[in-house]
Design an enzyme around this catalytic site. Structure first.
Site, short mmCIF file in Angstrom:
data_model
loop_
_atom_site.label_atom_id
_atom_site.label_comp_id
_atom_site.label_asym_id
_atom_site.label_seq_id
_atom_site.Cartn_x
_atom_site.Cartn_y
_atom_site.Cartn_z
N TYR A 153 3.84 6.60 -4.75
CA TYR A 153 4.97 6.73 -5.74
C TYR A 153 4.07 6.97 -7.06
CZ TYR A 153 8.23 6.17 -9.11
OH TYR A 153 9.55 6.54 -10.47
N ASP A 248 -4.04 9.05 -9.20
CA ASP A 248 -3.13 8.43 -10.22
C ASP A 248 -3.29 7.06 -10.45
OD1 ASP A 248 -0.84 7.21 -11.30
OD2 ASP A 248 0.47 8.04 -9.74
N LYS A 276 1.07 2.81 -18.16
CA LYS A 276 1.35 1.19 -18.06
C LYS A 276 0.42 0.54 -19.02
CE LYS A 276 3.99 1.34 -13.99
NZ LYS A 276 3.77 2.00 -12.58
C1 LIG Z 1 4.66 3.47 -12.45
C2 LIG Z 1 3.74 4.39 -11.81
C3 LIG Z 1 4.02 5.85 -12.19
C4 LIG Z 1 5.19 6.09 -13.24
O1 LIG Z 1 5.04 5.80 -14.33
P1 LIG Z 1 6.25 5.58 -15.25
O2 LIG Z 1 5.78 5.38 -16.52
O3 LIG Z 1 7.45 4.69 -14.66
O4 LIG Z 1 6.81 7.00 -15.44
C5 LIG Z 1 3.46 6.96 -11.52
N1 LIG Z 1 2.33 6.23 -10.66
C6 LIG Z 1 2.15 5.20 -10.40
C7 LIG Z 1 0.88 4.86 -9.40
C8 LIG Z 1 2.86 4.07 -10.94
O5 LIG Z 1 2.48 2.89 -10.64
#
Ligand SMILES: *Cc1c(COP(=O)(O)O)cnc(C)c1O
Length: 442
Positions: A153, A248, A276
């Site tokens: 994701y 990511d 985050k």
């Molecule tokens: C949470 C998350 C996202 C998306 O971040 P948002 O601030 O919710 O848009 C992208 N990549 C990873 C790995 C995530 O855990």
């Protein structure tokens, strides 16, 4: 012990959820919050401090959601809150350059190995960070195709909503209505932890693949660590093929080690996405890498990316103070010890009650599946007993422990989770496993 799910005790949350469902789709502003896959209905949160969230029904729950990752230092850390209040007094947003964002960018680049000597651009969410990094990778290489992992994701950009993890996995809508086929035409899929599948795609599409984007520790199909050699092999392949390796680290950054998974596993990507924790609870995302690539971004280069509230003073204050505290207090060793104590304790209690169980801890991130044996990718994660997960989730909630309401999410430990909180969690788990074993026997 808090009997959270007691009908009377949850009355206020029920009322609020009914009202919310009238004006907000599904009653929530992000899908997993709706508790759709675990049954019941979500507690409304009034406030949070340390390792606890307090519901509108007055229950204090030990929280392993941590706002889905940001709360590494616990909720409402006094120094972070103070920094935000101080910044707010001087104006919420200017849409102009500030001194604090320079300090912040410097500190981010100091923490993250691949950003040392490089550059970073601030945005307002993880979604923005990944979609911008992919645009940059495409602009830099002049190629269109991208590779992502099934169950990975990376936020909700159109091109990434293919076999997506997190809420999309939870609700079993791994693609999404409203995404035109053309938007995902250039998105290629591989299983996580399978570098040979990546090599095969490069062989099948020579000179066409701009980038692979990967969670260096998967956290949105449950928590799945990289197999030894996997990240190294991705590094070799992308280097050989002239493609951009994007880590990511929106979830893993500052969590599995101060410098993220790339520090922990010693593999340096070309581009890194953050979110985050980097915002300390405020909306911040960031993407960065070497000057050579980052100088393709406007206004230096032809790749456009912008944001009215990017680098706003409140978000920067929260993120900067959070990183300063991590640098000052060096909490990661203690975080890892607490996380291991939790997962080891859970495993012991699951075994005691004869529950099939496997768990993972990487730094301050953890996960578990109701299946025997290791889990390496999304297909294996889906073998977990989801009914058992749902039952465990509500048994834990009833006993005052707030876990992410989906099998396909990770758990997060903060510096505020002290021995007492972990012990209380393990006692709750003992009861929950006993209830599960009893239900299976009857
Ligand atoms: C949470 C998350 C996202 C998306 O971040 P948002 O601030 O919710 O848009 C992208 N990549 C990873 C790995 C995530 O855990």
């Amino acid at each position: 012990m808090t009997e959270h799910n007691d009908g009377r005790a949850q009355a206020r949350s029920k009322e609020l959820f009914a009202a919310a469902c009238e004006v907000i789709p599904g009653g929530v502003n992000s899908p997993v919050r709706a508790f759709a896959s675990v049954g019941g209905q979500p507690p409304f949160i009034r406030k949070a401090t340390g390792c606890h969230v307090v519901t509108e029904d007055g229950a204090a729950l030990i929280d392993y959601v941590g706002s889905w990752g940001p709360a590494l230092l616990g909720h409402a850390h006094p120094e972070v809150v103070e920094a935000v209040i101080k910044a707010a007094r001087d104006g919420l947003s200017f849409g102009a350059a500030t001194a604090a964002e320079v300090d912040f960018a410097e500190l981010i680049c100091e923490f993250v190995p691949s950003l040392r000597g490089g550059m970073v651009r601030l945005v307002s969410s993880g979604t923005e960070a990944t979609m911008s990094a992919l645009r940059l990778a495409r602009g830099y290489t002049g190629r269109n195709k991208i590779i992502k992992c099934a169950g990975g994701y990376h936020g909700h950009a159109d091109m990434l909503l293919v076999a997506a993890g997190s809420g999309a996995a939870t609700l079993n809508i791994p693609g999404s209505a409203g995404v035109p086929p053309d938007a995902v035409h250039d998105t290629l899929l591989v299983p996580y932890n399978n570098a040979e599948a990546v090599a095969e795609l490069f062989a099948a599409h020579p000179g066409e693949i701009a980038a692979i984007i990967v969670e260096p520790v998967a956290g949105n199909m449950g928590c799945i660590p990289p197999l030894p050699g996997y990240l190294e092999r991705l590094r070799e392949i992308t280097r050989r093929e002239g493609a951009v390796l994007i880590f990511d680290e929106v979830m893993t950054g500052f969590r599995v080690a101060p410098g993220g998974a790339q520090e922990r596993f010693g593999v340096t990507p070309d581009l890194t996405c953050l979110g985050k924790i980097v915002g300390g609870g405020m909306p911040v995302g960031a993407y960065g890498g070497p000057r050579e690539i980052m100088s393709k971004i406007a206004p230096l280069g032809p790749v456009y990316q912008a944001g009215t509230l990017s680098g706003n003073p409140l978000s920067v204050a929260a993120g900067l103070e959070t990183l300063r505290l991590i640098k000052r207090d060096k909490p990661h060793e203690a975080l890892e010890a607490a996380t291991l104590r939790l997962t080891k304790g859970l495993a012991e209690r699951a075994a005691k009650h004869g529950i099939a169980w496997t768990d993972v801890a990487v730094g301050a991130m953890f996960g578990f599946f109701f299946v025997a044996g290791e889990v390496h990718d999304y297909e294996e994660a889906k073998r977990s007993d989801l009914d058992r997960f749902a039952a465990f989730h509500s048994e834990m909630l009833r006993r005052g422990v707030y876990l992410a309401p989906s099998q396909f999410e990770a758990g997060f430990v903060s510096t505020a989770h002290d021995d007492a909180a972990i012990e209380q969690t393990l006692a709750a788990a003992d009861g929950a496993f006993e209830a599960l074993a009893g239900a299976a026997a009857s």
